[in-house]
Design a protein around this motif. Structure first.
Motif, short mmCIF file in Angstrom:
data_model
loop_
_atom_site.label_atom_id
_atom_site.label_comp_id
_atom_site.label_asym_id
_atom_site.label_seq_id
_atom_site.Cartn_x
_atom_site.Cartn_y
_atom_site.Cartn_z
N THR A 50 -35.32 27.33 -12.29
CA THR A 50 -36.45 28.22 -12.70
C THR A 50 -36.33 29.01 -13.82
OG1 THR A 50 -37.65 28.13 -10.59
CG2 THR A 50 -38.41 29.63 -12.06
N TYR A 54 -37.23 28.39 -18.12
CA TYR A 54 -38.20 29.18 -19.02
C TYR A 54 -37.17 30.12 -20.00
CZ TYR A 54 -42.20 27.86 -16.37
OH TYR A 54 -43.26 27.31 -15.64
N LYS A 56 -35.06 32.47 -19.06
CA LYS A 56 -35.11 33.91 -18.69
C LYS A 56 -33.88 34.10 -17.56
CE LYS A 56 -39.79 34.66 -19.90
NZ LYS A 56 -41.26 35.09 -19.46
N THR A 121 -45.60 30.12 -14.37
CA THR A 121 -46.14 30.59 -15.73
C THR A 121 -44.77 31.02 -16.60
OG1 THR A 121 -46.43 32.90 -14.99
CG2 THR A 121 -48.33 31.47 -14.56
N GLY A 122 -43.78 31.07 -16.00
CA GLY A 122 -42.66 31.97 -16.36
C GLY A 122 -42.58 33.30 -16.59
#
Length: 358
Positions: A50, A54, A56, A121-122
């Motif tokens: 995940t 994104y 992140k 949504t990130g």
């Protein structure tokens, strides 16, 4: 009810999930993945993926929460696990959560590892004080529905937002480990509740084996423990989330203690049916301490009032002719009335109620 705590640490996602999934603390049946695998190895990969999607992968990697149940409830591992699952599902929409119920302590407790990147949504996870209070309220409602013991509010509740420090404090609270921080917290609390000024507080801590460096020219107070550890009051305040351990917080407590003391004094003076004999008996033999503290505000005030009563008595007697039988009676009344007042004031001065450290 269950107690909910938020814990921050610098471990990686892999290390923290492996800790939570330790087979010595839990079992496969007591592991759960919300929007990720219930298998710890796969849950780690799910969360990492995940983050990669994104882009992140930096910054805070996860949030760690602990939900601890009261040992008096004698709750089963499965019941604790079911409550934890419901709590996670209601609080972290769009975030992956790996959860495990630990059974290695006297009290059942759940660990939750929340991925900080929302898989829908990130967005990065952000938590405010209001959010944490909301999480606690949801936990309370679930526990109340399940008939668990209510949790009494405690302003001095032990909390820590550092993982290593939390583990040490937790062991100390259970009596399995000597924590100098926990001991310092207890002793500062005790001295803070007794003192009416800085000097009394420092002296009380000194009697407990602590050195206190409290200077107006320094921003922080430094405590030196009996073990030789130096701890700033700011560290104590941060660890236990208690603003009373700041300089201002301690001074406010001293003022409140002093005001409470003065209220007791005024109440004793004005009480119409005071059992002065009981006050005297409760005070015991305190002549040496009374002499030592005669310069204190309250004792000094009492001594001043005694002198005033004695002077008023002498003036009243001096106004009258000793040869007059009528005035002789009044003189006796004055002596009797003011003598009783002096006796009562002396008894108040000896009373332990006016000295917090007695």
């Amino acid at each position: 009810m269950a107690v909910v705590k938020a814990i921050n640490s610098k471990s990686s996602v892999s290390n923290i999930i492996n800790y939570v999934a330790d087979k010595n603390k839990t079992s496969e049946e007591l592991m759960y993945g919300k929007d990720c695998s219930s298998n710890s190895d796969q849950a780690i990969q799910d969360m990492k993926m995940t983050k990669e999607i994104y882009n992140k992968e930096d910054g805070r990697q996860y949030k760690h929460f602990v939900q601890s149940f009261n040992p008096k409830d004698n709750i089963t591992p499965q019941k604790a696990h079911d409550i934890g699952k419901e709590w996670a599902e209601k609080n972290f929409k769009g975030y992956e959560v790996f959860m495990a119920t630990h059974t290695d302590k006297d009290h059942m407790h759940n660990h939750f590892i929340v991925n900080t990147v929302n898989f829908e949504t990130g967005e990065k996870y952000r938590q405010s004080r209001a959010d944490l209070e909301h999480y606690k309220e949801i936990s309370n409602r679930i526990c109340e529905r399940e008939g668990l013991t209510p949790t009494e509010p405690n302003k001095n509740a032990l909390t820590s937002f550092d993982n290593k420090k939390y583990k040490a404090l937790e062991k100390g609270a259970e009596g399995n480990y000597k924590s100098y921080m926990l001991d310092l917290w207890k002793n500062v609390n005790s001295s803070m509740k007794q003192a009416t000024n800085r000097e009394q507080f420092i002296e009380s801590m000194k009697q407990k084996g602590y050195e206190v460096n409290w200077s107006d020219t320094r921003k922080h107070i430094t405590f030196t423990t009996p073990e030789g550890k130096k701890v700033r009051n700011s560290n104590l305040s941060k660890t236990f989330k208690n603003e009373k351990f700041t300089k201002e917080g301690l001074e406010n407590e001293f003022r409140r203690n002093g005001e409470k003391l003065r209220e007791q004094f005024r109440g004793a003076q004005n009480a119409p049916n005071v059992d002065w004999g009981a006050v005297e008996r409760s005070a015991g033999s305190k002549e040496d301490r009374l002499s030592k503290q005669s310069s204190d505000g309250i004792t000094g005030e009492i001594q001043r009032k005694i002198r005033e009563v004695e002077e008023r008595t002498n003036r009243a007697i001096g106004k009258h002719d000793n040869s007059s039988k009528e005035f002789e009676g009044k003189q006796s009344d004055v002596k009797r009335e003011n003598g009783r007042t002096i006796e009562e004031l002396n008894r108040v001065a000896k009373s332990k109620d006016f000295y917090p450290d007695r």
